[in-house]
Design an enzyme around this catalytic site. Structure first.
Site, PDB file in Angstrom:
ATOM      1  N   LYS A  13       0.831  -1.214   0.000  1.00  0.00           N
ATOM      2  CA  LYS A  13       0.000   0.000   0.000  1.00  0.00           C
ATOM      3  C   LYS A  13       0.860   1.257   0.000  1.00  0.00           C
ATOM      4  O   LYS A  13       0.630   2.176  -0.771  1.00  0.00           O
ATOM      5  CB  LYS A  13      -0.909   0.043   1.245  1.00  0.00           C
ATOM      6  CG  LYS A  13      -1.848  -1.119   1.395  1.00  0.00           C
ATOM      7  CD  LYS A  13      -2.690  -0.984   2.658  1.00  0.00           C
ATOM      8  CE  LYS A  13      -1.895  -1.026   3.951  1.00  0.00           C
ATOM      9  NZ  LYS A  13      -1.212  -2.311   4.221  1.00  0.00           N
ATOM     10  N   ARG A  88      -9.471   1.288   8.338  1.00  0.00           N
ATOM     11  CA  ARG A  88      -9.059  -0.069   8.660  1.00  0.00           C
ATOM     12  C   ARG A  88     -10.133  -0.827   9.384  1.00  0.00           C
ATOM     13  O   ARG A  88      -9.945  -1.996   9.707  1.00  0.00           O
ATOM     14  CB  ARG A  88      -7.880   0.033   9.596  1.00  0.00           C
ATOM     15  CG  ARG A  88      -6.586  -0.384   9.004  1.00  0.00           C
ATOM     16  CD  ARG A  88      -5.583  -0.295  10.127  1.00  0.00           C
ATOM     17  NE  ARG A  88      -4.447  -1.095   9.846  1.00  0.00           N
ATOM     18  CZ  ARG A  88      -3.379  -0.638   9.199  1.00  0.00           C
ATOM     19  NH1 ARG A  88      -3.333   0.583   8.752  1.00  0.00           N
ATOM     20  NH2 ARG A  88      -2.371  -1.437   9.015  1.00  0.00           N
ATOM     21  N   ARG A 127      12.009  -5.694   4.738  1.00  0.00           N
ATOM     22  CA  ARG A 127      11.677  -4.271   4.615  1.00  0.00           C
ATOM     23  C   ARG A 127      12.581  -3.425   5.501  1.00  0.00           C
ATOM     24  O   ARG A 127      12.889  -3.784   6.622  1.00  0.00           O
ATOM     25  CB  ARG A 127      10.232  -4.012   5.025  1.00  0.00           C
ATOM     26  CG  ARG A 127       9.972  -2.499   5.082  1.00  0.00           C
ATOM     27  CD  ARG A 127       8.548  -2.148   5.082  1.00  0.00           C
ATOM     28  NE  ARG A 127       7.837  -2.740   6.195  1.00  0.00           N
ATOM     29  CZ  ARG A 127       6.529  -2.642   6.336  1.00  0.00           C
ATOM     30  NH1 ARG A 127       5.817  -2.011   5.443  1.00  0.00           N
ATOM     31  NH2 ARG A 127       5.946  -3.195   7.362  1.00  0.00           N
ATOM     32  N   ARG A 160      11.240  -2.037  11.220  1.00  0.00           N
ATOM     33  CA  ARG A 160      10.142  -1.619  12.096  1.00  0.00           C
ATOM     34  C   ARG A 160       9.926  -2.612  13.236  1.00  0.00           C
ATOM     35  O   ARG A 160      10.022  -3.816  13.040  1.00  0.00           O
ATOM     36  CB  ARG A 160       8.854  -1.471  11.279  1.00  0.00           C
ATOM     37  CG  ARG A 160       8.703  -0.080  10.690  1.00  0.00           C
ATOM     38  CD  ARG A 160       7.616   0.008   9.662  1.00  0.00           C
ATOM     39  NE  ARG A 160       6.357  -0.616  10.062  1.00  0.00           N
ATOM     40  CZ  ARG A 160       5.261  -0.577   9.320  1.00  0.00           C
ATOM     41  NH1 ARG A 160       5.251   0.054   8.164  1.00  0.00           N
ATOM     42  NH2 ARG A 160       4.170  -1.170   9.723  1.00  0.00           N
ATOM     43  N   ARG A 171      -0.729  -9.167  13.041  1.00  0.00           N
ATOM     44  CA  ARG A 171      -1.242  -8.115  12.153  1.00  0.00           C
ATOM     45  C   ARG A 171      -2.086  -8.726  11.050  1.00  0.00           C
ATOM     46  O   ARG A 171      -3.096  -8.146  10.635  1.00  0.00           O
ATOM     47  CB  ARG A 171      -0.091  -7.299  11.571  1.00  0.00           C
ATOM     48  CG  ARG A 171       0.527  -6.361  12.605  1.00  0.00           C
ATOM     49  CD  ARG A 171       1.904  -5.901  12.206  1.00  0.00           C
ATOM     50  NE  ARG A 171       1.904  -5.092  10.999  1.00  0.00           N
ATOM     51  CZ  ARG A 171       2.993  -4.849  10.270  1.00  0.00           C
ATOM     52  NH1 ARG A 171       4.155  -5.358  10.619  1.00  0.00           N
ATOM     53  NH2 ARG A 171       2.907  -4.103   9.197  1.00  0.00           N
TER      54      ARG A 171
HETATM   55  P1  AP5 Z   1       4.942  -1.629   1.843  1.00  0.00           P
HETATM   56  O1  AP5 Z   1       4.648  -0.747   0.698  1.00  0.00           O
HETATM   57  O2  AP5 Z   1       5.727  -1.069   2.982  1.00  0.00           O
HETATM   58  O3  AP5 Z   1       3.597  -2.342   2.360  1.00  0.00           O
HETATM   59  P2  AP5 Z   1       2.363  -1.765   3.161  1.00  0.00           P
HETATM   60  O4  AP5 Z   1       1.149  -2.368   2.579  1.00  0.00           O
HETATM   61  O5  AP5 Z   1       2.432  -0.276   3.265  1.00  0.00           O
HETATM   62  O6  AP5 Z   1       2.662  -2.470   4.549  1.00  0.00           O
HETATM   63  P3  AP5 Z   1       2.597  -1.886   6.022  1.00  0.00           P
HETATM   64  O7  AP5 Z   1       3.309  -2.882   6.894  1.00  0.00           O
HETATM   65  O8  AP5 Z   1       3.056  -0.476   6.069  1.00  0.00           O
HETATM   66  O9  AP5 Z   1       1.109  -1.979   6.287  1.00  0.00           O
HETATM   67  P4  AP5 Z   1       0.418  -1.971   7.609  1.00  0.00           P
HETATM   68  O10 AP5 Z   1      -0.928  -1.780   7.124  1.00  0.00           O
HETATM   69  O11 AP5 Z   1       0.635  -3.148   8.480  1.00  0.00           O
HETATM   70  O12 AP5 Z   1       1.181  -0.797   8.404  1.00  0.00           O
HETATM   71  P5  AP5 Z   1       0.768   0.685   8.755  1.00  0.00           P
HETATM   72  O13 AP5 Z   1       1.971   1.492   8.798  1.00  0.00           O
HETATM   73  O14 AP5 Z   1      -0.369   1.115   7.902  1.00  0.00           O
HETATM   74  O15 AP5 Z   1       5.685  -2.932   1.286  1.00  0.00           O
HETATM   75  C1  AP5 Z   1       6.149  -3.932   2.161  1.00  0.00           C
HETATM   76  C2  AP5 Z   1       7.567  -4.396   1.732  1.00  0.00           C
HETATM   77  O16 AP5 Z   1       7.457  -5.105   0.503  1.00  0.00           O
HETATM   78  C3  AP5 Z   1       8.534  -3.243   1.471  1.00  0.00           C
HETATM   79  O17 AP5 Z   1       9.821  -3.612   1.870  1.00  0.00           O
HETATM   80  C4  AP5 Z   1       8.474  -3.037  -0.050  1.00  0.00           C
HETATM   81  O18 AP5 Z   1       9.685  -2.527  -0.563  1.00  0.00           O
HETATM   82  C5  AP5 Z   1       8.180  -4.460  -0.538  1.00  0.00           C
HETATM   83  N1  AP5 Z   1       7.306  -4.483  -1.711  1.00  0.00           N
HETATM   84  C6  AP5 Z   1       6.233  -3.668  -1.975  1.00  0.00           C
HETATM   85  N2  AP5 Z   1       5.659  -3.997  -3.156  1.00  0.00           N
HETATM   86  C7  AP5 Z   1       6.358  -5.063  -3.640  1.00  0.00           C
HETATM   87  C8  AP5 Z   1       6.243  -5.871  -4.813  1.00  0.00           C
HETATM   88  N3  AP5 Z   1       5.284  -5.645  -5.732  1.00  0.00           N
HETATM   89  N4  AP5 Z   1       7.131  -6.876  -4.961  1.00  0.00           N
HETATM   90  C9  AP5 Z   1       8.115  -7.109  -4.042  1.00  0.00           C
HETATM   91  N5  AP5 Z   1       8.271  -6.386  -2.924  1.00  0.00           N
HETATM   92  C10 AP5 Z   1       7.411  -5.372  -2.710  1.00  0.00           C
HETATM   93  O19 AP5 Z   1       0.198   0.486  10.224  1.00  0.00           O
HETATM   94  C11 AP5 Z   1       1.042   0.101  11.298  1.00  0.00           C
HETATM   95  C12 AP5 Z   1       0.254   0.011  12.586  1.00  0.00           C
HETATM   96  O20 AP5 Z   1      -0.268   1.318  12.918  1.00  0.00           O
HETATM   97  C13 AP5 Z   1      -0.976  -0.895  12.551  1.00  0.00           C
HETATM   98  O21 AP5 Z   1      -0.638  -2.246  12.828  1.00  0.00           O
HETATM   99  C14 AP5 Z   1      -1.844  -0.254  13.644  1.00  0.00           C
HETATM  100  O22 AP5 Z   1      -1.406  -0.630  14.919  1.00  0.00           O
HETATM  101  C15 AP5 Z   1      -1.572   1.226  13.466  1.00  0.00           C
HETATM  102  N6  AP5 Z   1      -2.528   1.874  12.540  1.00  0.00           N
HETATM  103  C16 AP5 Z   1      -2.258   2.485  11.357  1.00  0.00           C
HETATM  104  N7  AP5 Z   1      -3.366   2.951  10.764  1.00  0.00           N
HETATM  105  C17 AP5 Z   1      -4.407   2.622  11.604  1.00  0.00           C
HETATM  106  C18 AP5 Z   1      -5.808   2.810  11.546  1.00  0.00           C
HETATM  107  N8  AP5 Z   1      -6.404   3.420  10.497  1.00  0.00           N
HETATM  108  N9  AP5 Z   1      -6.567   2.335  12.576  1.00  0.00           N
HETATM  109  C19 AP5 Z   1      -5.989   1.715  13.638  1.00  0.00           C
HETATM  110  N10 AP5 Z   1      -4.665   1.509  13.751  1.00  0.00           N
HETATM  111  C20 AP5 Z   1      -3.863   1.947  12.741  1.00  0.00           C
HETATM  112 MG    MG Z   2       2.777   1.076   4.868  1.00  0.00          MG
END
Ligand code: AP5
Ligand code: MG
Ligand code: ZN
Length: 213
Positions: A13, A88, A127, A160, A171
């Site tokens: 994402k 989410r 990552r 992270r 997660r």
């Molecule tokens: P990346 O682009 O980083 O993936 P992502 O989908 O952004 O993954 P996240 O881990 O950031 O998602 P998340 O939803 O768990 O975390 P968030 O920060 O939102 O890609 C992942 C890896 O793969 C990278 O190394 C990239 O280079 C590689 N990659 C990407 N595309 C690729 C491809 N096509 N092929 C190969 N490799 C690839 O949330 C973190 C925490 O915050 C949550 O757990 C929660 O506690 C809290 N939080 C955040 N938002 C909310 C909300 N709205 N409500 C409640 N809690 C929340």
């Molecule tokens: Mg992310």
């Protein structure tokens, strides 16, 4: 244009949201990045959010919704934005929908980046993230020029805290229970678009561009 990125943790994402942000000139709004910046700066919000994030749990809706609504009310979001990691939960989606309704507005696209759980664990371990500018890399799939250093701002990269394998499993569970229902929610509203997230980053992006136009 208002775009929501849906998908499991690690689906890509953030990677795709940044590419969309650059191509279409829209601000990239990531609730996860906002929380991580607060943790880094030691704010009260950061301390509270960290308790949940380190467990792989969601930060409570009350906290998250307020932050998101404040962010999208800022001047740079006037012509649209890419939301990454919000909504989410169904209640979060309803709050956003109602807030936009009051402005006679709505979300244009909800893009689901589809990646099966098996692929996710492998991606997370490799990552590396920059807490300073929000850039994301991968040891194998998106390496930096100098190992451990952000190409964009020169800061040191981190693994992270929530990318440990046990936390990634939590997660994923949380995702399936609380976030996956949003796929139906946006499908019912006729704005859901599915893309295959297992192919290369550029291929995923090409599918997204063909949807957005
Ligand atoms: P990346 O682009 O980083 O993936 P992502 O989908 O952004 O993954 P996240 O881990 O950031 O998602 P998340 O939803 O768990 O975390 P968030 O920060 O939102 O890609 C992942 C890896 O793969 C990278 O190394 C990239 O280079 C590689 N990659 C990407 N595309 C690729 C491809 N096509 N092929 C190969 N490799 C690839 O949330 C973190 C925490 O915050 C949550 O757990 C929660 O506690 C809290 N939080 C955040 N938002 C909310 C909300 N709205 N409500 C409640 N809690 C929340
Ligand atoms: Mg992310
Ligand atoms: Zn950086």
């Amino acid at each position: 244009m208002k775009i929501i990125m849906l998908g499991a943790p690690g689906a890509g994402k953030g990677t795709q949201a940044k590419m969309i942000s650059e191509k279409y000139g829209l601000p990239h709004v990531s609730t996860g990045d906002i929380f991580r910046a607060n943790i880094k700066n030691g704010t009260e919000l950061g301390m509270e959010a960290k308790k949940y994030m380190d467990q792989g749990q969601l930060v409570p809706d009350e906290l998250t919704v307020k932050i998101l609504l404040d962010r999208v009310a800022q001047e740079d979001c006037k012509n649209g934005y890419v939301l990454d990691g919000f909504p989410r939960t169904i209640p979060q989606a309803e709050v956003l929908e109602n807030a936009l309704k009051e402005l006679n507005d709505n979300v244009d696209f909800a893009i689901n980046v589809d990646v099966p759980d098996e692929n996710i664990i492998n991606r997370m371990g490799g990552r590396r993230a920059c807490v300073n500018c929000g850039a994301t890399y991968h040891l194998q799939y998106a390496p930096t020029k100098v190992e451990g250093i952000c190409d964009k701002c020169g800061n040191e990269l981190i693994l992270r805290d929530d990318d440990k394998p046990e936390t990634v499993k939590n997660r994923l569970d949380v995702y399936h229970k609380q976030t996956q229902p949003l796929i139906d929610f946006y499908n019912e509203r006729g704005i859901l678009k599915e893309v295959d997230g297992t192919v290369s980053m550029n291929e995923v992006f090409n599918s997204i561009v063909s949807i957005l136009g």
